[in-house]
Scaffold this motif. Structure first.
Motif, PDB file in Angstrom:
ATOM      1  N   ILE A  60      21.574  33.023  28.082  1.00 19.70           N
ATOM      2  CA  ILE A  60      20.569  32.072  27.235  1.00 19.70           C
ATOM      3  C   ILE A  60      19.289  32.788  27.182  1.00 19.70           C
ATOM      4  O   ILE A  60      18.842  32.629  25.894  1.00 19.70           O
ATOM      5  CB  ILE A  60      20.329  30.499  27.812  1.00 19.70           C
ATOM      6  CG1 ILE A  60      21.709  29.802  27.821  1.00 19.70           C
ATOM      7  CG2 ILE A  60      19.099  29.929  27.295  1.00 19.70           C
ATOM      8  CD1 ILE A  60      21.709  28.582  28.570  1.00 19.70           C
ATOM      9  N   TYR A  61      18.861  33.361  28.099  1.00 15.41           N
ATOM     10  CA  TYR A  61      17.258  33.696  28.144  1.00 15.41           C
ATOM     11  C   TYR A  61      17.301  35.281  27.889  1.00 15.41           C
ATOM     12  O   TYR A  61      16.274  35.884  27.897  1.00 15.41           O
ATOM     13  CB  TYR A  61      16.594  33.565  29.375  1.00 15.41           C
ATOM     14  CG  TYR A  61      16.466  31.976  29.478  1.00 15.41           C
ATOM     15  CD1 TYR A  61      15.835  31.294  28.486  1.00 15.41           C
ATOM     16  CD2 TYR A  61      16.448  31.596  30.702  1.00 15.41           C
ATOM     17  CE1 TYR A  61      15.668  30.069  28.845  1.00 15.41           C
ATOM     18  CE2 TYR A  61      16.172  30.381  31.009  1.00 15.41           C
ATOM     19  CZ  TYR A  61      15.896  29.444  30.019  1.00 15.41           C
ATOM     20  OH  TYR A  61      15.281  27.948  30.419  1.00 15.41           O
ATOM     21  N   ASP A  91      16.653  23.266  31.723  1.00 15.17           N
ATOM     22  CA  ASP A  91      17.902  23.805  31.713  1.00 15.17           C
ATOM     23  C   ASP A  91      18.630  23.917  32.943  1.00 15.17           C
ATOM     24  O   ASP A  91      20.000  23.826  33.030  1.00 15.17           O
ATOM     25  CB  ASP A  91      17.653  25.149  31.023  1.00 15.17           C
ATOM     26  CG  ASP A  91      17.337  25.088  29.668  1.00 15.17           C
ATOM     27  OD1 ASP A  91      17.346  24.173  28.924  1.00 15.17           O
ATOM     28  OD2 ASP A  91      16.742  26.190  29.293  1.00 15.17           O
ATOM     29  N   VAL A  92      18.020  24.314  34.156  1.00 17.16           N
ATOM     30  CA  VAL A  92      18.743  24.197  35.655  1.00 17.16           C
ATOM     31  C   VAL A  92      19.392  22.849  35.788  1.00 17.16           C
ATOM     32  O   VAL A  92      20.464  22.673  35.986  1.00 17.16           O
ATOM     33  CB  VAL A  92      17.569  24.459  36.599  1.00 17.16           C
ATOM     34  CG1 VAL A  92      18.242  24.447  37.896  1.00 17.16           C
ATOM     35  CG2 VAL A  92      17.119  25.965  36.174  1.00 17.16           C
ATOM     36  N   TRP A  93      18.549  21.895  35.416  1.00 14.75           N
ATOM     37  CA  TRP A  93      19.010  20.389  35.781  1.00 14.75           C
ATOM     38  C   TRP A  93      20.312  20.333  35.003  1.00 14.75           C
ATOM     39  O   TRP A  93      21.253  19.551  35.352  1.00 14.75           O
ATOM     40  CB  TRP A  93      18.047  19.398  35.319  1.00 14.75           C
ATOM     41  CG  TRP A  93      18.493  18.017  35.232  1.00 14.75           C
ATOM     42  CD1 TRP A  93      18.739  17.262  34.016  1.00 14.75           C
ATOM     43  CD2 TRP A  93      18.601  17.116  36.137  1.00 14.75           C
ATOM     44  NE1 TRP A  93      19.181  16.217  34.424  1.00 14.75           N
ATOM     45  CE2 TRP A  93      19.227  15.759  35.720  1.00 14.75           C
ATOM     46  CE3 TRP A  93      18.430  17.082  37.654  1.00 14.75           C
ATOM     47  CZ2 TRP A  93      19.374  14.750  36.425  1.00 14.75           C
ATOM     48  CZ3 TRP A  93      18.637  15.987  38.283  1.00 14.75           C
ATOM     49  CH2 TRP A  93      19.228  15.052  37.859  1.00 14.75           C
ATOM     50  N   LEU A 141      16.287  35.922  37.618  1.00 19.48           N
ATOM     51  CA  LEU A 141      16.200  34.418  37.726  1.00 19.48           C
ATOM     52  C   LEU A 141      16.488  33.748  38.888  1.00 19.48           C
ATOM     53  O   LEU A 141      16.218  32.604  39.154  1.00 19.48           O
ATOM     54  CB  LEU A 141      17.080  33.949  36.354  1.00 19.48           C
ATOM     55  CG  LEU A 141      16.987  34.338  35.172  1.00 19.48           C
ATOM     56  CD1 LEU A 141      17.920  33.887  34.282  1.00 19.48           C
ATOM     57  CD2 LEU A 141      15.559  33.714  34.797  1.00 19.48           C
ATOM     58  N   ARG A 142      17.343  34.305  39.797  1.00 19.38           N
ATOM     59  CA  ARG A 142      17.883  33.854  40.962  1.00 19.38           C
ATOM     60  C   ARG A 142      16.916  33.061  41.768  1.00 19.38           C
ATOM     61  O   ARG A 142      17.023  31.918  41.935  1.00 19.38           O
ATOM     62  CB  ARG A 142      18.608  34.926  41.906  1.00 19.38           C
ATOM     63  CG  ARG A 142      19.582  34.404  43.044  1.00 19.38           C
ATOM     64  CD  ARG A 142      20.461  35.315  43.711  1.00 19.38           C
ATOM     65  NE  ARG A 142      21.109  36.260  42.767  1.00 19.38           N
ATOM     66  CZ  ARG A 142      22.192  35.820  42.030  1.00 19.38           C
ATOM     67  NH1 ARG A 142      22.707  34.527  42.560  1.00 19.38           N
ATOM     68  NH2 ARG A 142      22.996  36.613  41.290  1.00 19.38           N
ATOM     69  N   ALA A 143      15.784  33.684  42.045  1.00 20.21           N
ATOM     70  CA  ALA A 143      14.769  32.964  43.055  1.00 20.21           C
ATOM     71  C   ALA A 143      14.213  31.769  42.456  1.00 20.21           C
ATOM     72  O   ALA A 143      14.344  30.842  42.888  1.00 20.21           O
ATOM     73  CB  ALA A 143      13.696  34.096  43.438  1.00 20.21           C
ATOM     74  N   ASP A 144      14.095  31.875  41.007  1.00 23.82           N
ATOM     75  CA  ASP A 144      13.474  30.730  40.244  1.00 23.82           C
ATOM     76  C   ASP A 144      14.492  29.508  40.419  1.00 23.82           C
ATOM     77  O   ASP A 144      14.164  28.587  40.677  1.00 23.82           O
ATOM     78  CB  ASP A 144      12.933  31.204  39.085  1.00 23.82           C
ATOM     79  CG  ASP A 144      11.687  31.778  39.024  1.00 23.82           C
ATOM     80  OD1 ASP A 144      10.896  31.785  39.863  1.00 23.82           O
ATOM     81  OD2 ASP A 144      11.534  32.550  38.298  1.00 23.82           O
ATOM     82  N   VAL A 145      15.720  29.869  40.112  1.00 25.49           N
ATOM     83  CA  VAL A 145      16.695  28.706  40.083  1.00 25.49           C
ATOM     84  C   VAL A 145      16.616  28.349  41.379  1.00 25.49           C
ATOM     85  O   VAL A 145      17.160  27.099  41.534  1.00 25.49           O
ATOM     86  CB  VAL A 145      18.248  29.405  39.355  1.00 25.49           C
ATOM     87  CG1 VAL A 145      19.158  28.428  39.700  1.00 25.49           C
ATOM     88  CG2 VAL A 145      17.971  30.028  37.882  1.00 25.49           C
TER      89      VAL A 145
END
Length: 105
Positions: free
Chosen positions: A69-70, A48-50, A77-81
């Protein structure tokens, strides 16, 4: 082994690099980088990030889209993205888009 991090900023925009092709899978995405002759398999969240890394949305925009979406808080989500974008850019699958590369809006 040295860890390469580009330390993406919230206003950075990224797009797929030349030579990278993507194939959707049932539960993620497969990327092939012809310049590295390498395959990378992404889970659904990284996929999804891609897909949102189209050169138009900055990291804040990607985080906001994914939060919708989630159905979760953007800050969660910021750190994971950022980590996904750092990894993909560090390996050459994404590149940072400059102001002059962006289409006029």
């Amino acid at each position: 082994m040295t860890h390469l991090s580009i330390l993406a900023t919230v206003s950075s925009r990224y797009a797929p690099s030349t030579g990278v092709t993507a194939e959707e899978l049932d539960d993620g995405m497969c990327l092939y980088h012809s310049g590295r002759d390498e395959v990378l398999v992404l889970n659904q969240t990284a996929a999804d990030v891609w897909q949102l890394s189209d050169g138009e949305l900055d990291l804040t925009g990607i985080v906001r889209q994914l939060a919708g979406i989630y159905a979760t808080e953007a800050e969660a989500l910021r750190a994971d993205v950022t980590a996904v974008v750092d990894e993909l850019a560090g390996k050459g699958y994404l590149h940072e888009v400059s102001e002059s590369d962006r289409s006029p809006g």
